[in-house]
Design a protein around this motif. Sequence first.
Motif, short mmCIF file in Angstrom:
data_model
loop_
_atom_site.label_atom_id
_atom_site.label_comp_id
_atom_site.label_asym_id
_atom_site.label_seq_id
_atom_site.Cartn_x
_atom_site.Cartn_y
_atom_site.Cartn_z
N UNK A 342 74.73 43.62 37.62
CA UNK A 342 75.86 44.98 37.75
C UNK A 342 75.34 46.18 36.47
N UNK A 343 74.94 45.70 35.61
CA UNK A 343 74.10 46.63 34.60
C UNK A 343 73.24 47.49 35.42
N UNK A 344 72.28 46.80 35.95
CA UNK A 344 71.28 47.64 36.92
C UNK A 344 71.69 48.61 37.58
N UNK A 345 72.99 48.21 38.28
CA UNK A 345 73.53 48.92 39.42
C UNK A 345 73.93 50.21 39.03
N UNK A 346 74.86 50.13 37.91
CA UNK A 346 75.43 51.32 37.30
C UNK A 346 74.53 52.25 36.77
N UNK A 347 73.61 51.67 36.07
CA UNK A 347 72.53 52.28 35.31
C UNK A 347 71.58 53.03 36.37
N UNK A 348 71.04 52.58 37.49
CA UNK A 348 70.21 53.21 38.42
C UNK A 348 71.06 54.11 39.21
N UNK A 349 72.37 53.73 39.49
CA UNK A 349 72.84 54.94 40.39
C UNK A 349 73.32 56.27 39.43
N UNK A 350 73.52 55.93 38.26
CA UNK A 350 73.93 57.03 37.46
C UNK A 350 72.72 57.95 36.97
#
Length: 479
Positions: A342-350
């Motif tokens: 989930x950290x990767x998801x939010x970081x990469x989309x942001x």
Amino acid sequence: MSSHKLKTDETNNVKEDISAVSETGSHRKLPLSRRILSVVWDSLDKLPKERKFINKVDCWIMSYVCMAYFVKYLDQTNVNNAYISGMKEDLNMSGQDYNYLQTMFTVGYCLGNLPSQLIMTKIRPSIWLPSVELIWGCLVMAMAAAKNVKTLYALRFLIGILEASAYPGIITLLGNWYTPQELGKRSAIFVCSAMISQMFSGYLQAGLYAGMDGKHGFSAWQWLFIFDGIIGFPICIYGYFAVPDSPNNTKAKWLKLEEKEMAIDRMNKVGRKPPRGLKWRTFYEVFTMWPVYVFSVSFTAHVLGIRIYNYFNIYLKASGYSVEDANLIPTAAFGFQAIMTLLYAWWSDATQQRILVIYFGVLLSLAGCIILSVYPEHNKAAMMAGWFLTYAETGVSGLIMTMCNELLSFSTEHRLIVIGVVETTAFVFNAWVILLTYPSGEAPKFSIGYEMAAMFFAIEMCAMGVAWYCMKRWKPSQE
């Protein structure tokens, strides 16, 4: 664009809502408050009509894909947990039997992967994906009746063929409906459902071992496969209604006509083209572009690297832990894995810096493999830290496939083929490499397995470096 395009004020409002974001989907022109909201959740910065649309699509698509992948990975994890919970002894398994079981599944998976993607150009995903899930659910339940390991080999091979549809099919489906600012999160949340499934499997097997072993003539490991099939049936039925195919040809009853128009306009804004039909030239174009090769190498290295954590519970049991502990301890590692995903998801989309996020995840698991390679067997805290870190990188798989979806936005058919080839290549190698790197009879210390996993993670980093260079120099396109 649909031939039934609305010419009403409602449609014009829809277009204005979509145009609130720039042509590329970037949020740089939006006020700071809306950019912050978009990082928290990508529909919060949208105007009401588009926000309502995204929430509705999430409700139907994400609920199905997460539940379907949960069941798929429950099956795969159940084999690991069943092996250490009595299946090995009941079926007289020894030596490399466990690895052969994994290999038979992987061979089937390889054979079913690309054909499933091609079938989806002729049969709607809303029919194909739930149907194959229904069949594999029956075969999983049949594993409870297996009397010898050869029967398990045959069943795992067939289940592998059918389950091959799930990951690439769902990744392609997500690419049909979500923009770059949305796709990373959805892909990661979808992958996260596998991790929750693996946690659930450990708790389920521990509970069955304690309370159901021997009930009605079935061992605890047999009950595990029966429960897996039972859980899957209602999800299959739900899939026939929930899966909306693609915006241009959807027949989903839960979408209004103006919402279908909004879906088409959103995809046009980010250059995501509708299906045009599969042609022989498509294959030629795919294999003369760099993404199919670079992502095949990176994803293959990823799959081979993360395979190490499948042996954590075998390591635990061989190290003297009880059956219950060997099932339960890895569930904490899967929880850590889900948080990192989930950290990767939010970081990469942001940030839209997918490769940077992938590097971060790979470095964590590489560190874990180095610890295990040193093998400080008398330092249990260090060994546990090493094992837990091997779980950290798994979530980047969704980002790798997200990059495939985004780079090949110009053609649905190219995306289907490339994702299928990338998946197939990875599992072709996985089918035989695990036999060499993790002989189950060597547990708890695998002579070369830990070092090989470290090597695969290093190869993945190199391949993503090549991807970064290629993205800067050559952007794939359809002539």
